[in-house]
Design an enzyme around this catalytic site. Structure first.
Site, PDB file in Angstrom:
ATOM      1  N   HIS A   1      -1.352   6.161   6.316  1.00 50.22           N
ATOM      2  CA  HIS A   1      -0.339   6.421   5.527  1.00 50.22           C
ATOM      3  C   HIS A   1      -0.450   7.586   4.841  1.00 50.22           C
ATOM      4  O   HIS A   1      -0.359   8.195   4.965  1.00 50.22           O
ATOM      5  CB  HIS A   1      -1.165   5.263   4.062  1.00 50.22           C
ATOM      6  CG  HIS A   1      -1.580   3.528   4.589  1.00 50.22           C
ATOM      7  ND1 HIS A   1      -2.298   3.043   4.995  1.00 50.22           N
ATOM      8  CD2 HIS A   1      -0.507   3.060   3.847  1.00 50.22           C
ATOM      9  CE1 HIS A   1      -2.028   1.696   4.976  1.00 50.22           C
ATOM     10  NE2 HIS A   1      -0.988   1.762   4.253  1.00 50.22           N
TER      11      HIS A   1
ATOM     12  N   SER B   1       0.984  -1.356   0.099  1.00 52.29           N
ATOM     13  CA  SER B   1       0.282   0.028  -0.491  1.00 52.29           C
ATOM     14  C   SER B   1       0.868   1.104   0.246  1.00 52.29           C
ATOM     15  O   SER B   1       0.246   2.453  -0.656  1.00 52.29           O
ATOM     16  CB  SER B   1      -1.115  -0.286   1.382  1.00 52.29           C
ATOM     17  OG  SER B   1      -0.085   0.168   2.133  1.00 52.29           O
TER      18      SER B   1
END
Length: 255
Positions: free
Chosen positions: A237, A31
């Site tokens: 993230h 990711s």
């Protein structure tokens, strides 16, 4: 569009510098490579490949002769081997990869640290760090061997993970300093292991801790990482700025 480009090239004087395109570029990983957290995922489904991710930004700026963006949210090393390395060919000139965090279970580390006590968080990070030191090297070796075998002439750039937090920073809510320090310690172990294995194969390592320095969660200025957000899988993230101002220029500097 292409006819206009060709016409322009044909009209250029003989003394003009030739147009040089980058070679084939393949972007692999999890990711952090796919751009989960940076939005604009197009039709990539659960892989969440973002138009704002560092691989796409590099491709936009360097016009590779071919671009295969196969990184996928949630990927572990076996996913790279089973589903991603097939994009590599002998004429690949650049490979980028971010991988290893999911193997060591750092997604569950973040969940446990949010829901558990300081002691629980420290223990869970210690477990993940032990896995990273003892089990992850062989898993990375399996991936890196395939990269070199399938794309023997490619430049390979391994991009590491950043620290998640600025310690003693500008957060008044959220996890304790004890938890934040334990999580950053896990990022240090990941960087140690990943950089060591990358060096063993002659690959270039980009240290995410350096690339994001001063812009982690709890930084006083612009933060390049999401805190807890929705959808929850985009928490912790890099955001748009993290890819644009963190990972992309660090990659551009070496590739």
């Amino acid at each position: 569009m292409f006819s206009a480009i060709l016409a322009g090239l044909a009209a250029a004087p003989a003394s003009a510098d030739p147009v040089v395109l980058a070679g084939k570029y393949v972007a692999l990983g999890d990711s952090y490579a796919s751009g989960t957290g940076a939005g604009s995922y197009g039709d990539s489904g659960g892989c969440k490949r973002s138009a704002n991710a560092y691989p796409q930004l590099w491709a936009n700026a360097n016009a590779p002769s071919a671009f295969s963006f196969v990184a996928c949210s949630g990927a572990v090393t076996t996913d790279v081997l089973n589903n991603q390395v097939g994009a590599l060919t002998a004429d690949t000139s650049l490979v980028t990869i971010s991988i290893g965090g999911n193997d060591a279970g750092f997604a569950s580390v973040m969940t446990d640290c949010n829901l558990g006590s300081d002691s629980d968080c420290v223990t869970r990070n210690q477990q993940a760090q032990t896995y990273a030191r003892d089990q992850l090297p062989a898993r990375l070796d399996a991936v890196y061997t395939q990269l070199r075998d399938r794309a023997p002439d490619a430049e390979v750039v391994v991009l590491g993970y950043p620290h998640i937090y600025v310690l003693n920073g500008d957060c008044t809510l959220g996890l304790s300093e004890t938890k934040r320090a334990a999580i950053n310690g896990s990022a240090d172990v990941l960087a140690e292991v990943t950089s060591g294995r990358a060096a063993a194969y002659g690959f270039t390592f980009v240290d995410g801790r350096t690339a994001f320095s001063g812009h982690e969660i709890c930084a006083a200025g612009e933060r390049w990482l999401n805190s807890v957000t929705w959808p929850v899988d985009e928490s912790y993230h890099p955001n748009v700025a993290g890819h644009r101002d963190g990972y992309y220029p660090a990659l551009e500097a070496v590739a």
